[in-house]
Design a protein around this motif. Structure first.
Motif, mmCIF file in Angstrom:
data_model
loop_
_atom_site.group_PDB
_atom_site.id
_atom_site.type_symbol
_atom_site.label_atom_id
_atom_site.label_comp_id
_atom_site.label_asym_id
_atom_site.label_seq_id
_atom_site.Cartn_x
_atom_site.Cartn_y
_atom_site.Cartn_z
ATOM 1 N N PRO A 239 0.831 -1.209 0.006
ATOM 2 C CA PRO A 239 -0.046 0.131 -0.107
ATOM 3 C C PRO A 239 0.799 1.367 0.005
ATOM 4 O O PRO A 239 1.952 1.145 0.542
ATOM 5 N N SER A 240 0.326 2.324 -0.469
ATOM 6 C CA SER A 240 0.977 3.578 -0.559
ATOM 7 C C SER A 240 1.570 4.284 0.730
ATOM 8 O O SER A 240 0.624 4.151 1.661
ATOM 9 N N ILE A 241 2.753 4.540 0.879
ATOM 10 C CA ILE A 241 3.151 5.111 2.030
ATOM 11 C C ILE A 241 2.624 6.503 2.455
ATOM 12 O O ILE A 241 2.228 6.680 3.784
ATOM 13 N N ASN A 242 2.114 7.377 1.440
ATOM 14 C CA ASN A 242 1.520 8.588 1.928
ATOM 15 C C ASN A 242 0.239 8.125 2.603
ATOM 16 O O ASN A 242 -0.544 8.882 3.390
ATOM 17 N N ALA A 243 -0.591 7.346 1.964
ATOM 18 C CA ALA A 243 -1.979 6.951 2.349
ATOM 19 C C ALA A 243 -1.795 6.447 3.692
ATOM 20 O O ALA A 243 -2.633 6.520 4.464
ATOM 21 N N ILE A 244 -0.735 5.779 3.971
ATOM 22 C CA ILE A 244 -0.857 5.194 5.270
ATOM 23 C C ILE A 244 -0.275 6.315 6.559
ATOM 24 O O ILE A 244 -1.141 6.499 7.428
ATOM 25 N N ILE A 245 0.638 7.153 6.037
ATOM 26 C CA ILE A 245 0.930 8.277 6.853
ATOM 27 C C ILE A 245 -0.399 9.063 7.158
ATOM 28 O O ILE A 245 -0.540 9.564 8.281
ATOM 29 N N ALA A 246 -0.893 9.410 6.078
ATOM 30 C CA ALA A 246 -2.170 10.269 6.152
ATOM 31 C C ALA A 246 -3.243 9.721 7.113
ATOM 32 O O ALA A 246 -3.833 10.172 7.828
ATOM 33 N N SER A 247 -3.371 8.230 6.914
ATOM 34 C CA SER A 247 -4.366 7.578 7.607
ATOM 35 C C SER A 247 -3.898 7.693 9.217
ATOM 36 O O SER A 247 -4.818 7.408 9.937
ATOM 37 N N LEU A 248 -2.856 7.854 9.512
ATOM 38 C CA LEU A 248 -2.259 7.539 10.987
ATOM 39 C C LEU A 248 -2.108 8.957 11.457
ATOM 40 O O LEU A 248 -1.988 9.366 12.665
ATOM 41 N N ASP A 249 -2.220 9.877 10.583
ATOM 42 C CA ASP A 249 -1.896 11.141 10.885
ATOM 43 C C ASP A 249 -3.142 11.633 11.967
ATOM 44 O O ASP A 249 -4.480 11.283 11.971
ATOM 45 N N GLY A 250 -2.458 12.446 13.239
ATOM 46 C CA GLY A 250 -3.544 12.832 14.322
ATOM 47 C C GLY A 250 -3.757 11.760 15.365
ATOM 48 O O GLY A 250 -4.306 12.010 16.330
ATOM 49 N N THR A 251 -3.308 10.355 15.188
ATOM 50 C CA THR A 251 -3.451 9.532 16.085
ATOM 51 C C THR A 251 -2.158 9.423 16.697
ATOM 52 O O THR A 251 -1.218 10.069 16.503
ATOM 53 N N ASP A 252 -1.861 8.473 17.687
ATOM 54 C CA ASP A 252 -0.573 8.248 18.527
ATOM 55 C C ASP A 252 0.396 7.350 17.850
ATOM 56 O O ASP A 252 1.157 6.958 18.490
ATOM 57 N N LYS A 253 -0.149 6.989 16.659
ATOM 58 C CA LYS A 253 0.608 6.225 15.778
ATOM 59 C C LYS A 253 1.553 6.684 14.643
ATOM 60 O O LYS A 253 1.653 6.193 13.491
ATOM 61 N N ASP A 254 2.091 7.728 14.858
ATOM 62 C CA ASP A 254 2.790 8.660 14.045
ATOM 63 C C ASP A 254 3.841 7.840 13.392
ATOM 64 O O ASP A 254 4.637 7.279 14.162
ATOM 65 N N THR A 255 4.186 8.138 12.299
ATOM 66 C CA THR A 255 5.492 7.244 11.408
ATOM 67 C C THR A 255 6.635 7.913 11.790
ATOM 68 O O THR A 255 7.801 7.473 11.333
ATOM 69 N N GLY A 256 6.631 9.290 12.302
ATOM 70 C CA GLY A 256 7.884 10.003 12.218
ATOM 71 C C GLY A 256 8.508 10.248 10.915
ATOM 72 O O GLY A 256 9.742 10.965 10.777
ATOM 73 N N LEU A 257 7.954 10.218 9.981
ATOM 74 C CA LEU A 257 8.459 10.691 8.369
ATOM 75 C C LEU A 257 7.985 11.950 8.106
ATOM 76 O O LEU A 257 6.772 12.377 8.472
ATOM 77 N N ASN A 258 8.748 12.814 7.197
ATOM 78 C CA ASN A 258 8.416 14.104 6.700
ATOM 79 C C ASN A 258 7.714 13.767 5.654
ATOM 80 O O ASN A 258 8.254 13.394 4.654
ATOM 81 N N VAL A 259 6.374 14.214 5.518
ATOM 82 C CA VAL A 259 5.690 13.879 4.268
ATOM 83 C C VAL A 259 6.053 14.599 2.958
ATOM 84 O O VAL A 259 6.107 14.296 1.986
#
Ligand code: PYR
Length: 600
Positions: free
Chosen positions: A291-311
């Motif tokens: 799956p798309s890395i940006n879609a996962i980052i966006a889906s976790l945005d605002g939760t406490d499961k942040d990926t720590g990556l700079n979009v």
């Protein structure tokens, strides 16, 4: 020309990538070892990502064809942009074989070059347990030797799986990684549908396998959903149950986006307690890929499961891959959308695209739907096995055998004692890939084997250890100098390695050829440059291509090199200089498609 993206910091200043980045999770592995790394991953509050772009994404979309030069060209930017990755998957699986067989490259050389440019992000490889990176079991000392050198040349994390989830086969790979000092990601392959009570592989089955892996002292637990059939609710149940039982065990989940549920499933995993999940750069994501890395980052945005990556950095990198994907279009599978039938046929992402080509090259392209159905039936015949390399190849070979011989499942059962099954099917039934859960299908096995051997324990117990001094001597005699990496390549793929060495001796190092001209011929009159070494550049221009000689199968090619007109006779057996056609498949190997497409 491919444009390399620039990266900017929060103030808008350009980041100087001339020096690779030093921040990253690899530091912990190097300074404190695998256990400390596992602990730090588990303690990380968010959800880390593994980027599969350099391995599984192109294996699953572009027949594994991305060349070393195209990885190295974006390596420094990757080192800076993705420094918080859990890992960068970049080696193992099919990349090893394809590098030598189709790209005329040394996979070890690729590993060392990538490592030099990306010193900070952990490198992850896929190891097929007791099969190494090959298609059937090898002696235990071959696996140990291979892993030792993979670690020495730059691999940090080893995802060790077995295609039948056979714990004895897994143990061979796990012990080899532990001996070499690598981070051991012991892996469960997910198959079937845990939500369906009628299916063979249920929650109890998976939890027992996790217990067996934990007993082998793995550092990280891998969950490998090779076909993309782990539905979001099943993900919640599976990861939630493992998390409850093993609160301290780091969990890393892999999937494919075959049915379009990849992002939802990975988010469900993160929410249920997974520590890391897999994703691919957007331009090489979706469908049979991750799956798309940006879609996962966006889906976790605002939760406490942040990926720590700079979009912004992740997106900048993707501009490179979007250009690259077009360059590799001769290897596109032309998928048209998600395939919900994957829940029935369960074909792994990496295999599906290759099988599509294989079917068309065997003249079965129009029967693709039939081939998928036959895959499902072949799986039933073999006892509903876990399907991933090499067992997925067994099922694929049997399916193609059924379609090309117009055999139904009942026909195969009734005529099992007289049919000449593909070699991979017989190897599986003999037990050369380990023992399937629930045993071999009978009486099919006995009938099909027609008196051949039946192993009832792991194959490594029956294989003669590799005589390394003898192999070294033999290779030195054939090729002059020999390295331990050459020895490891030869032990995995004797013929492929020898053919590769002979090719390089005859044609030289094709890695200097720009990808565009490696994949297809230049236009008449088109000028291009090849940098042989720093400052030494060849300026080439194709002038004319003569007609094909029916007698010799050759053509005359006229070109200009640094202003001088030259002529060469080329063999037109494999690469037609008239067409950039899809390469021919090795008919014995449904997991691999392709043949040399080197330009003139
Ligand atoms: C491989 O073994 O190559 C897979 O991707 C499973």
């Amino acid at each position: 020309d491919i444009i390399i993206p620039e990266l900017h910091d929060a103030s808008g200043n350009k980041i100087d990538v001339s020096q690779p980045c030093t921040k990253g999770w690899r530091q912990i592995i190097l300074e404190q070892g695998p256990k400390a790394f596992a602990k730090a991953v588990r303690n990380y509050k968010g959800c880390l990502l593994m980027d599969t772009t350099w391995r599984d994404a192109h294996q699953s979309l572009l027949a594994t064809r991305v060349r070393t030069v195209d990885l190295l060209n974006i390596a420094k930017e990757t080192s800076h942009a993705l420094h918080n990755l859990y890992s960068l998957e970049c080696w193992g699986g099919a990349t090893f074989d394809v590098a030598m067989r189709f790209l005329y490259e040394d996979p070890w050389d690729r590993l060392r070059k990538m490592r030099k440019l990306v010193p900070n992000i952990p490198f992850q490889m896929l190891l097929r347990g007791a099969n190494g990176v090959a298609y059937a079991s090898l002696p235990d000392n071959a696996i140990e030797h291979f892993v030792e050198h993979a670690k020495k040349n730059g691999v940090d994390i080893f995802r060790v799986f077995d295609a039948l989830n056979d714990i004895h086969q897994l143990e061979v790979g796990i012990k080899a990684v532990q001996k070499a000092g690598g981070v051991c990601e012991g892996t469960v392959c997910y198959s079937g549908d845990m939500l369906n009570p009628k299916k063979k592989y249920n929650l109890e089955y998976y939890l027992k396998l996790v217990d067996d892996l934990v007993a082998l002292d793995i550092d990280i637990l891998g969950i490998k959903d090779m076909a993309g059939v782990l539905k979001p609710h099943a993900a919640t149940l599976l990861i939630g149950s493992i998390r409850e039982k093993y609160p301290d065990l780091p969990i890393h989940v892999h999937t494919h986006d075959s049915a379009g549920t990849g992002v939802a499933s990975m988010v469900a995993c993160a929410m249920a307690g997974a520590d890391a999940v897999d994703a691919a750069t957007d331009s090489l994501s979706g469908m049979t890929s991750q799956p798309s890395i940006n879609a996962i980052i966006a889906s976790l945005d605002g939760t406490d499961k942040d990926t720590g990556l700079n979009v912004h950095h992740v997106r900048a990198l993707d501009t490179y891959w979007s250009q690259l994907r077009l360059l590799y279009s001769p290897f596109e599978a032309h998928l048209t959308g998600p395939d919900p039938e994957v829940y029935e046929h369960e074909i792994p992402g990496g295999q599906l695209t290759n099988m599509m080509f294989q079917a068309s090259q065997l003249g079965l392209g129009s029967q693709w739907l039939e081939t998928k159905k036959a895959y499902e039936e072949a799986n039933d015949l073999l006892g509903d096995i876990v399907k991933v390399t090499p067992t997925s190849k067994v099922v694929g070979d049997l399916a193609q055998f059924m379609v090309s011989n117009k055999l139904s499942k009942d026909d195969v059962l009734a005529r099992a004692g007289e049919l000449d099954f593909p070699g991979s099917v017989l190897e599986f039934l003999e037990g050369m890939m380990g023992q399937p859960y629930g045993g071999f299908p009978e009486p099919f096995r006995t009938k099909a084997l027609r008196g051949r051997r039946k192993l009832d324990a792991r194959p490594g117990l029956f294989l003669e250890p590799i005589d390394f001094p003898k192999v070294r001597k033999e290779l030195a005699r054939k090729f002059g100098s020999v390295t331990e990496c050459d020895v490891a390549s030869y032990v995995m793929y004797p013929k492929v390695f020898e053919d590769y060495k002979k090719f390089v001796a005859k044609f030289g190092d094709l890695s200097v050829l720009p990808t565009k001209y490696f994949l297809s011929r230049p236009e008449i009159g088109e000028e291009f440059h090849v940098e042989l070494e720093k400052g030494k550049v060849l300026i080439l221009k194709l002038l004319a291509v003569g007609p094909l000689s029916e007698n010799t199968g050759q053509r005359e090619v006229f070109y200009e090199m640094n202003g001088e007109v030259r002529q060469v006779t080329v063999d037109d057996k494999k690469a037609s200089v008239e067409n950039v056609s899809r390469p021919k498949a090795d008919p014995t190997d449904s997991s691999q498609v392709g043949a040399p497409m080197a330009g003139v």
